[in-house]
Structures are given as structure tokens and as C-alpha cells.
Design an enzyme around this catalytic site. Structure first.
Site, PDB file in Angstrom:
ATOM      1  N   ASP A 222      -0.288  -8.381  -9.613  1.00 59.52           N
ATOM      2  CA  ASP A 222      -0.788  -8.775  -8.294  1.00 59.52           C
ATOM      3  C   ASP A 222      -0.806  -7.559  -7.367  1.00 59.52           C
ATOM      4  O   ASP A 222      -1.040  -6.437  -7.826  1.00 59.52           O
ATOM      5  CB  ASP A 222       0.093  -9.897  -7.733  1.00 59.52           C
ATOM      6  CG  ASP A 222      -0.685 -10.885  -6.882  1.00 59.52           C
ATOM      7  OD1 ASP A 222      -1.158 -10.478  -5.811  1.00 59.52           O
ATOM      8  OD2 ASP A 222      -0.800 -12.062  -7.264  1.00 59.52           O
ATOM      9  N   HIS A 295      -0.034 -10.965  -0.787  1.00 61.78           N
ATOM     10  CA  HIS A 295      -0.384 -11.891  -1.864  1.00 61.78           C
ATOM     11  C   HIS A 295       0.618 -11.842  -3.018  1.00 61.78           C
ATOM     12  O   HIS A 295       1.074 -12.882  -3.514  1.00 61.78           O
ATOM     13  CB  HIS A 295      -1.786 -11.545  -2.356  1.00 61.78           C
ATOM     14  CG  HIS A 295      -2.420 -12.550  -3.247  1.00 61.78           C
ATOM     15  ND1 HIS A 295      -2.202 -12.579  -4.600  1.00 61.78           N
ATOM     16  CD2 HIS A 295      -3.292 -13.555  -2.997  1.00 61.78           C
ATOM     17  CE1 HIS A 295      -2.915 -13.554  -5.148  1.00 61.78           C
ATOM     18  NE2 HIS A 295      -3.590 -14.172  -4.191  1.00 61.78           N
ATOM     19  N   SER A 631      -4.572 -19.116  -6.446  1.00 63.76           N
ATOM     20  CA  SER A 631      -3.557 -18.060  -6.550  1.00 63.76           C
ATOM     21  C   SER A 631      -2.161 -18.624  -6.399  1.00 63.76           C
ATOM     22  O   SER A 631      -1.204 -18.117  -6.988  1.00 63.76           O
ATOM     23  CB  SER A 631      -3.775 -17.007  -5.449  1.00 63.76           C
ATOM     24  OG  SER A 631      -4.779 -16.104  -5.799  1.00 63.76           O
TER      25      SER A 631
END
Length: 857
Positions: A222, A295, A631
């Protein structure tokens, strides 16, 4: 999901291995519906003539498209002449600017080699690769310096910057199997453990049986991680597992001491990113595993965050934050940067993660669906699975349209998104007394409930109505906006950015309305001013109110009423509007997504120096943030897989996936089929796959459908992949003669059965599926089958009873499906679903049966 503007790039293979490359800029606003129809037709072509030969077909990459075609992505066609004719029909009306790519222009290619072809005179494979590159050029320059990564675990080969001519030469070199153009991927961007039935107070169950995932390692590919967050503390954890071979990269602002017994690995991969974009700007990005986006920190804590109390975002969702596997160890592999996530870096991270010793890989990243031998994620995931590593990936945020699912390889567990039983209501009160439902996570000074404020629609203000309607930067007239609540349409720029535009123009609040395609699905955002999101129909109602009031003596007025956090919502779960849908564009006989998991408005850890809205201007700080996307759904399944692996160390990745699929549920907390958030109607298997994950039942599924690496090779053979292309994916030479015994690609031992019938004027058609189940329940078990066939379809199962004498015993059964052709328009299709369920009175092992009827053109 992060998007970058791009252009359509066609990579064309011709016989002889020579590649012509052209860049086509397409201007097609008025023709999008027409091309959408053509693309949807083309996406069915693989089921007509599937020939994945490296010659005589077009490979599609959507790099740098000026608008997102997430819901109109064609797979690589297999019939060149038919495709060229159809595409020409679509492209003729468009203004095309075509330019041949400069033969010296360098881009990144991933080179697959035959590992055992290395000449003995080279001491290492890297020496061989360097020599191969040097031999390409007549110039004195050293091409070997262009090598970005070498791969030797999940993939054999290297990545390098090459011109098109150099790539073509290299492809014909000794020992080179394939030269693959790099694709740029993008991110698919708490109460969920309790909603899933994982409670710390339970004296038995998945958390107890797995010791909360202790000693299992989850690798998260990520944007990196913020190691100082309490979600990653190592209090009470034992020593680092002895099998672990990885470590922490000592880098600027991220010393090796940033890791501990919880975060046991942290690396970054930027060579591919910098090869395309130039040297990293270290004033805005960290050349280290540190997360500058948020994220990666968020997804890592969803998968394996520790228990943290109190936790909230701007006062919302107060309570205990925890990941799925609170005692599992984490390894962060940073592969995503400001410009996206580059295949060469992703593949290097896969290679490193498997070599380091992870048990699970979590990947909330996606791109265009291409054949598996051109898909770095599919290739890396196969190598990981072959090494016993479970891989879960997000399905994508291209919903609610069909054929939008990504990461579709059968050895990947593809996860869609659902909502949990919690929301954050923020309703709009209009001047006519009407209350419009909305959602928001806004924590600043609120608007007065007892007072109404002037209300305008941005599209009615300013010279450029379209840009103004979307509240794009510089589109609003401050004289019209000042002191008012502004209605903005969703699209182009981010939802939070629209609020920033309104605020800078003097507005005091914003109502964000979904477009028709978004439907009624709502996502709560951390806005920088009082703002709320409403559905498409509500947006229409507010516009009508503004229009009618503007013509009367009572000007349009409104206020926003923020109601905080609400739990025990019914119905729940629902399929999130943005969650990508099937069918599978590359392998229609493999249903995707596999399952759904919580992905709407999820609370998880967040880094410093990134505001909760993600805007550069947002200087607020929060330890947790609320985000939505597949996600967020993917790491839920990654954490659950770690728990299942800890409880059943002998299970393969396919066995874990089988347990999740066969125990998934499709009914909400009202006892009815889950709702599709975008429409309010019942959802289907194309929306949720097998259903919503049920962790407690997955721990004890009774029976599993296991799959070996050689079964996947048989599947690829029966999908008409060439032996060379199969070797690119699997690192093994395939003998497809034996694969014919498996019958067809639908006979992969998958925990569901999907058939696609081309009518071709036939009235009656049939197919069969052979499946093998393994008893992981109790000895001396007898399972009987219940059949609920799709409407109008005949389904039979033989035998109707399976008698197991011992644990680990395998038994086969056959499912035959017979259909009668129906009336369909040319180029159209219809999908029906049912299921079969094996039960011994204690375990219920359910498998969807999906039938698609197509009328060819």
C-alpha cells in the site's frame, strides 16, 4: 480510488514478435453511450472465441485517459479483424490525434525469463540480465544501469527502462519468455469486528481458537505505514516469529527502530515510480516506508490493528478500534506514491514479501483487466499462492455498473464492499419543511438548526454551468456564493475538494448530490465546512425546490442537521453503491467478486501530517479516520484469513478461500436478501459474489474445495492460454494434453459453478461441473444435498449423498445444468442464479450456481 488523467494506449502484437505502439487521444463526450454499448458487447467476446495467443491481438491499457472509463473497460479481444472493425465504428466519429511513439522513448517493461536458461558463465541471474541489456545497444552507454528490480521468488526476471525497439529486440533474445508493458495501478479508496461477530469476551470462537492471529504475518502492499500509531503497539506480544526473514529498512525519518514486535517489517519500492516520473520530491513524499497519504496506515490497522480506546474521528464513531487479527504481525511494503502504484514495484514487493515469510498479502490496489500473463498482480499473486500465501485484493470502486470488477484471477480472493449497521446522518431541512436524508462526518461548528440559510444550485451560477455544477476549482462566483449553502454535483474532483472550493468562495455549507450513475449510495466524508451527501433522487428534489422557490416570493432556503453516530441500522449489510460488480471480464466461469466485507464508513488508524479530508489545506489532526472503499473491505478479509490460518495451519490459500465462500450469507438483519444501495432493490450474485463473510462459521465449514497449483494450470490450459503464456504466470512448463481430462475451464475446483451459454439458435443446452470436497469437519459424517436451481434451469447432482469415514477424506460429485433457450435481443444476455447446499445437520456448505444466457450478434 485515486485516479490520474491519462490517454488510451494500444499495444499491438504482430506475428514475429514486433510491437507497434501508438497513442490515441479520444474526444468522445457525445459518443460515450454508443461506445459503452460497443465495449459491453466486446467484453463478451472472450466467451465466444478465447485464444490467448501472443500474436494477432490487441492488448488494451487505459493509461492517462482524460475521463475514467471504469465501467466501460474492454478486455483484450481475441479476434483481431472483428475487433478492428468494431473499434473503427466507435472511433470514426471522434477527433483522433495519432502519433507514433518515438523509438527512443523509454518506458518500463517487466521481463519474464526462463529461470534455468541462464548460461553457466554468469555467476548470478543479475549478471545475465545486465549482459542481455548491454547486448541490445550499439551505443557505448551502459543499459544495465536501467535495471529497476530483479525478481526470483514469485516471478523470474527483471524490470527495466527500455525503448520500444529495445523491448522488441529483447523479446527475441535467448531465454526471454515475455516482455510486459508496465501498468499503473490506483488505490481503491471501528465497529466492523463486532458487526462480524468477533468479540473479545467470547470464551470460544475464531478469535479464541486462533489466539487473535498471533504469530501470523500479514503483508500490506500500500502507501506505507505510520508506525507510531497505538494500533501498531507491541504490548503483550511475544517475540518475532522465528520463521520471519524480513526486516525494517533504515531510511530517512524511518529508522529501523520504528519497527517492533507488532510491525516486524517495513520496506519501500520506488524504482518503477521514479523511472516514469523522475526523482521523488522528498518535500511532499517520504523516501521510506512512512505513509504520506494515509491509505496504507488505514488498511493495515483494519487487518491487524491492536485494541485502542477511546477511538473516534472528530467525535464520530466513538468506541474501541480494533483490527480483524489484533495479535497478528504486520509487514508494510510501500508501493504506492503520488502518481500511483507501478507494476514493477508491486511485483518487487510480492517477491520480497513471500521471501520474507508473510502468511497473507493484502492489496487494496487495482487496474485494468488484462489476460493473466500480462497482469503483474495476477502473476505475483499466483507465485505467492504457490508458496502457500493467501492473497486478498480489492474488487475496485467502479460500481454500480456491471463488468467493473478488477483483480479477477481465480487464485486471488476478490473482495467487494458492504455497509455495516452504523451510519452518520446529516439531514437537509428545506424551506418547505421537507427533510432530506444525508450523511457526513463534519466535526466543526455546525449550522443552526432553528435557522434557515440561503440555498443555491452551483450549476445555475457563473458562466460555465457544467464546471460550476461540479464545484471545480475557480468555477464559482464568490458574489453569488457568499453566505449561502451551495448544492454541488458529484464528479471529477474529490468530494472533500468541492467543499474546499465552496468555502474559499465564501459559502457557509455544501450539499453534495450523487449523479444518476452513483444512485442512492452515500459516503460520509470529513468535510472542511458544514456539508452532507445526498442521493441522486434527493439531489433532483432539492434542484426542483430551488427552481420553484426562485420563481416564488419565498427564496430557497435550507440548513443541515448533524445527528452524530447511529448504530443498529436496518437493513444491514447492504452492498455499497461503489463496489465493483461482475461478471468477470476475463474468466466468465469464475464468479467475481468472491465475497463482500465491511467497506463503507470504516474507522481505522490515520497518520499525522495528513488532515482527515486528505486535502493539503486541511491542517486538522486525528489518530483515526473514517474512509470508504473496497480498499477498506479487502483488509477485513486479509485479517480473517490470518485468523483462519492460525486456527488451521494446514489449510492452503484455496481452502481458506473456500471456507469464506461456502459460509458467506446473503440475508440482511431483516432476514431478506441484501439490498443494493444504489437502487434500493435486492442485490444479486454479480453484486456480492457468494455473499457477506461470516468469520465464525468459516472457522468450521465442514467441507472445503481445495485447489492445487496444477489445477490452476489445467484451468489456464482449458481457457486456451498457450503453454508459453502459462509458463509466464506459473513458472512451470505446462502439459495441456492432460488438462483436457478436466473437461473445461469451469471444472476448476472452485466453490461455485458458473456457466455461460451462447444460444446460436440452439434450443436446449447443457454442461456439467465436477467437484471434489474434503472433509474438515468430523469423522463418520454424512452430507445430503439440497438444490435450489436458477429459475427455468434444471440442475441435478450425483450422488445426492456423500459419506465420509474420516477427516481429510476427499469425495467427488457431479453437477449437471440443462437450460432451454429464451428470447433475447442480439448482443444481450440474462443471468440467473441458484445454489446447491451440502449439509450434515451441523454444517451447511453452500455454493452458488450461476447461469448466463447470451444471444450473440
Amino acid at each position: 480510488m485515486l485516479l490520474v488523467s491519462s490517454s488510451l494506449v494500444l499495444f499491438t502484437h504482430f506475428n514475429g514478435g514486433k510491437r507497434g505502439i501508438c497513442v490515441i487521444y479520444v474526444y468522445f463526450w457525445a459518443y460515450l453511450p454508443f461506445c459503452s454499448l460497443l465495449f459491453s458487447i466486446l467484453m463478451r467476446l472472450p466467451t465466444l472465441t478465447q485464444t490467448h495467443s501472443p500474436s494477432s491481438h490487441y492488448y488494451y491499457y487505459y493509461h492517462h485517459f482524460q475521463i475514467s472509463l471504469q465501467n466501460h473497460r474492454p478486455p483484450p479481444p481475441e479476434n483481431t479483424s472483428a475487433m478492428a472493425n468494431i473499434l473503427s465504428l466507435c472511433f470514426i466519429p471522434f477527433l483522433l490525434t495519432v502519433s507514433a511513439t518515438n523509438s527512443q522513448h523509454q518506458t518500463t517493461f517487466i521481463v519474464r525469463v526462463q529461470h534455468d536458461a541462464k548460461p553457466s558463465l554468469f555467476p548470478t541471474h543479475r549478471h545475465w540480465y545486465q549482459s542481455s541489456l548491454t547486448a541490445l545497444s550499439d551505443q557505448t552507454g551502459d543499459l544495465s544501469s536501467r535495471i529497476l528490480h530483479t525478481y526470483d521468488t514469485v516471478f523470474h526476471g527483471f524490470s527495466a527502462k527500455l525503448s520500444a525497439l529495445e523491448a522488441s529486440k529483447l523479446e527475441s533474445s535467448y531465454g526471454v519468455l515475455s516482455v510486459i508493458p508496465e501498468q499503473i495501478r490506483h488505490l481503491h479508496t471501528t465497529r466492523s469486528p463486532e458487526f462480524l461477530g468477533l468479540k473479545t469476551s467470547d470464551t470460544s470462537g475464531l478469535l479464541k481458537e486462533s489466539d487473535f492471529g498471533s504469530d501470523l504475518v500479514i503483508g500490506v502492499l500500500d502507501t506505507g505505514i505510520w508506525p507510531e500509531r497505538q494500533s501498531f503497539n507491541d504490548k503483550g506480544l511475544g517475540p518475532v516469529p522465528g520463521k520471519w526473514r524480513g526486516g525494517c529498512v533504515d531510511s530517512t525519518g524511518f529508522p529501523a527502530s520504528s519497527c517492533n514486535r507488532k510491525l516486524i517489517g517495513a520496506k519501500y519500492f520506488s524504482a518503477g515510480y521514479e523511472a516514469t516520473n523522475g526523482k521523488m520530491n522528498e518535500t511532499v513524499e517520504h523516501r521510506s516506508p512512512r505513509d504520506s497519504d494515509g491509505h496504507g496506515t488505514h488498511t493495515a490497522s483494519i487487518a491487524a490493528g491492536r485494541y485502542v480506546f477511546p477511538a473516534s474521528t472528530l467525535g464520530y464513531a466513538r468506541g474501541v478500534a480494533a483490527g480483524m487479527a489484533p495479535k497478528a504481525r504486520l509487514a508494510a511494503y510501500k508501493v504506492c506514491w503520488n502518481a500511483g502504484c507501478f507494476d514493477s514495484d508491486i511485483l518487487a514487493a510480492f517477491d520480497s514479501a513471500v521471501s520474507d515469510g508473510v502468511d497473507v498479502i493484502s492489496l487494496s490496489v487495482g487496474g485494468v483487466v488484462v489476460p493473466y500473463y500480462l497482469d503483474a498482480i495476477a502473476i505475483g499473486a499466483y507465485g505467492a499462492s504457490d508458496h502457500g500465501v493467501f492473497v486478498s485484493a480489492s474488487a475496485g470502486n467502479g460500481g454500480p455498473g456491471g463488468l467493473t470488477v478488477t483483480n479477477v484471477a481465480p487464485w486471488v480472493t476478490t473482495v467487494g464492499a458492504g455497509a455495516i449497521d452504523r451510519d452518520f446522518p446529516a439531514d437537509v431541512k428545506l424551506g418547505n419543511g421537507k427533510l432530506i436524508p444525508g450523511v457526513s462526518v463534519y466535526g466543526g461548528p455546525a449550522l443552526a438548526h432553528h435557522r434557515l440559510y440561503p440555498l443555491i444550485y452551483a450549476g445555475n451560477e457563473g458562466g460555465d454551468g457544467y464546471s460550476a455544477s461540479l464545484c471545480l476549482e475557480g468555477s464559482l462566483n464568490p458574489n453569488s456564493v457568499k453566505g449561502k449553502i451551495v448544492l454541488c454535483d458529484r464528479g471529477i474532483n474529490s468530494r472533500a475538494a468541492k467543499g474546499e472550493v465552496v468555502k474559499k468562495s465564501g459559502g457557509i455549507g455544501m450539499i453534495l448530490a450523487n449523479g444518476v450513475f452513483d444512485g442512492e449510495g452515500l459516503v460520509a466524508d470529513c468535510h472542511v465546512l458544514p456539508a452532507t451527501s445526498v442521493g441522486a433522487s434527493s439531489g433532483d428534489e432539492i434542484r426542483r425546490y430551488i427552481t420553484s422557490s426562485s420563481k416564488s416570493k419565498s427564496p430557497p432556503q435550507a440548513t443541515i442537521i448533524f445527528k452524530g453516530t447511529r448504530i443498529n441500522i436496518r437493513p444491514a449489510p447492504v452492498v455499497a453503491s461503489f463496489s465493483a460488480r461482475g461478471p468477470n471480464p476475463e474468466s466468465p466461469e469464475i464468479l467475481k467478486p468472491d465475497v463482500i466485507a465491511p467497506g463503507l464508513n470504516i474507522l481505522a488508524a490515520w497518520p499525522d501530517k495528513v488532515g482527515p479530508s486528505g486535502l493539503d489545506s486541511d491542517k486538522r489532526k486525528t489518530e483515526f479516520n473514517i474512509l470508504s472503499g473496497t480498499s477498506m473491505a479487502c483488509p477485513h478479509v486479509s485479517g480473517l484469513a490470518a485468523l483462519l490460518k492460525a486456527a488451521h495451519p494446514e489449510w492452503t490459500p484455496a481452502a481458506i478461500k473456500s471456507a469464506l465462500i461456502t459460509t458467506a450469507y446473503t440475508l440482511d438483519n431483516r432476514g431478506e436478501t441484501m439490498i443494493d444501495e444504489s437502487t434500493g432493490n435486492s442485490s444479486t450474485v454479480m453484486d456480492f459474489g457468494a455473499g457477506h463473510v461470516h468469520p465464525q462459521k468459516a472457522m468450521d465449514p465442514g467441507l472445503i474445495y481445495d485447489i492445487s497449483s496444477y489445477d490452476y494450470i489445467d484451468f489456464l490450459c482449458n481457457s486456451n492460454y498457450t503453454t508459453k503464456n502459462i509458463e509466464i504466470i506459473t513458472r512451470k512448463r505446462a502439459d495441456c494434453n492432460g488438462a483436457k481430462r478436466a473437461g473445461h475451464s469451469g471444472n476448476l475446483n472452485f466453490p461455485l459453478m458458473a456457466a455461460v451459454f451462447q444460444q446460436y439458435g440452439k434450443r436446449k443446452m447443457s454442461t456439467h461441473f465436477i467437484r471434489t470436497v474434503t472433509n474438515v469437519g468430523e469423522a463418520n459424517s454424512v452430507y445430503g444435498v439440497t438444490i435450489k436451481p436458477p429459475r427455468g434451469v434444471e440442475v441435478t447432482v450425483k450422488p445426492m449423498k456423500l459419506v465420509f469415514r474420516r477427516v481429510g477424506q476427499k469425495l467427488n460429485f457431479l453437477v449437471r445444468v440443462k437450460v432451454v433457450a429464451g428470447k433475447l435481443a442480439a448482443g444481450s444476455s440474462v443471468t440467473k442464479s441458484g445454489w446447491i447446499e451440502w449439509s450434515d445437520g451441523k454444517h451447511n456448505v453452500a455454493s452458488p450456481v450461476v447461469v448466463t444466457m447470451q444471444e450473440p450478434l
